[in-house]
Every structure is written in C-alpha cells, then in structure tokens.
Design a protein around this motif. Sequence first.
Motif: not given
Length: 311
Positions: A306-311
Amino acid sequence: MAKRFNSKFTHLSPVWYDLKSQGTGLILEGRHNADMGWISELRMAGDAWVLPRVVLEAFPAELLTTKKRRSKAITLLVSECKEMGYDGVVLESWSRWAAYRILHDPSMRNLALQFIKELGDALHAVSLERNDKQRLQLVYVIGPPHSEKLQEHDFGPKDLRNLGDAVDGFSLMMYDFSGPQNPGPNAPLKWIHSTLQLLLGTDKNSALAHKIFLGINFYGNDFALSGGPGGGAVTGRDYLSLLEKHRPALRWEKKSAEHLFFYSDDEYNNHAVFYPSLMSISMRLEEAHKWGCGISIWEIGQGLDYFFDLL
C-alpha cells in the motif's frame, strides 16, 4: 513490483553491474545478472525507462588520471547500453572516490567531475533503439553531507551546478541517518530539508531541483537497545512478522516524523524498530513536492504494497 506498478515510475534501476580494475585494464562485470525477459515484460507493462546501476569500483588514481582509461570506461558503459538495449545507466562512484580519499585533492576532484561530464556527453550522443528522438540518460548517485558544514569530500552545491548539464538526474540517498552505534530514525524530516537547502539554497523549483530524485527508504531498521548488537535492516515481510509476533503499540516521533515501536526478543533484549509508514512517506513526498524534486526509492521490493498508493 516493477511490473505491477510500472506506470508510477519514470526510471527503474536494477542493481546489476560493477566496473572494476583488472590488471592494467578495466572490466564491466554483471551482464550475467541481466534479466532480458523481465525487461521485455516491463516494457509491455508501461513506459518506465530501464537504467541499470553501475558501481565504479575501479582504482580512481588509475582510471581518472589517463585519458585512455577514462575513454575505455565510457566505451564499456555506452557499448553495454547499446548491446543490451538499456535506456542509460545509474552511476555510483562518489562514495567510492570519497573512500579512496581523492576528493580533497582539487586536481583529482576536477578529473572526477570531468569523467562524469564525458560519460554524460557520450550517453547523450546515442539515440534509443526504441525511440530515436530520445537519448541515453545518465543518473548520478549522490549522498548527503555528513555534517552541517560541508566537508572536502562531500558532494556540494558547486558540484551540482558543475554537472547540471551533463547529468539527467541526481539520486540523493537520504537514508541511513542512524546506525547500530546511534539507534534512531532512518531519515529525519529536518535533515532532509536542511540537505536540500544546502544543495539548492532557497531556490525551490529551480532547474536543478527538478533533476534531484529525493531518496526515500522502503526498508527500516531494527536496533538492539540492550544485550549487544542485534537486529539490522528490516523489510516489509520482517516488519509484518514482528508486528504479528509482538503486537507492539506504534508510536509517532514528531521530531523526526517517523513511526517506531519497541519489543523484547526471546532473550529479553530490548529493541527499537523504525519502519516507514503511510504518514512518514507522505510527509517526505510533500517535502519533495515543495522543492519541485522527484523521488528515488531504495528499494521497491522492501516496502509494503500500500506504499505504492501514495505514488
């Protein structure tokens, strides 16, 4: 992760190559690591450029002081890009040159900067196989200064300006602020801000700011606070198993803008774990946005999905 989130990236940099001294010559090692199937799948999945990382391990006194050696090194790198269909290279050499203690010598430092410029010019002279309007790119890895006052071996604002035209991007490694000897946050926000200020002055959104990829860690650290050394780098998988095993309470450390938790291991030694969170990452993305910087991540396989949701 690279295939799944390809559209979120402009560049992907697999860690594959080393340029080394061999006898009186040079050798580029790492082609056996190259995964051409993966690259073609990446290219079907999106438009991110593939620039393998090359660490310059060659002895600097030999490499930099003769034009013949510098030309040989550049030819090796440009030829590899052409033969393998890469979009350029990510070069890491400054930390190695600092370790060899050559950067405090003005003439050697000039030769080092000259080499990077020559490499950039040589790459920019070659058009991409896939798109002849685009040229091969050079991204250069730089580290943060180690104190508020620039040391002789630090990469500073003058070096940034010097290389501005020859380099397409600077990957600024803003992590590893703390270590086993001084447990603490991975990359305090104030440290990130002061480093960008040191490199760019107060000139936010300058042409050079746009060339900086602000480094963000997707790994964390587990520090042993008692009972001798222990712990080490923590990836997403490690982090989740520590949470599952110890059920710790997460704490927000306002000063560094990072989350951490404490736990005791099976020998009753106390540990502190600093690992990125959605909040800590979003604050760093905001900082990059304020300056007009891009970001670089070390590394995408070590984070949580879910870190990639921020990118």
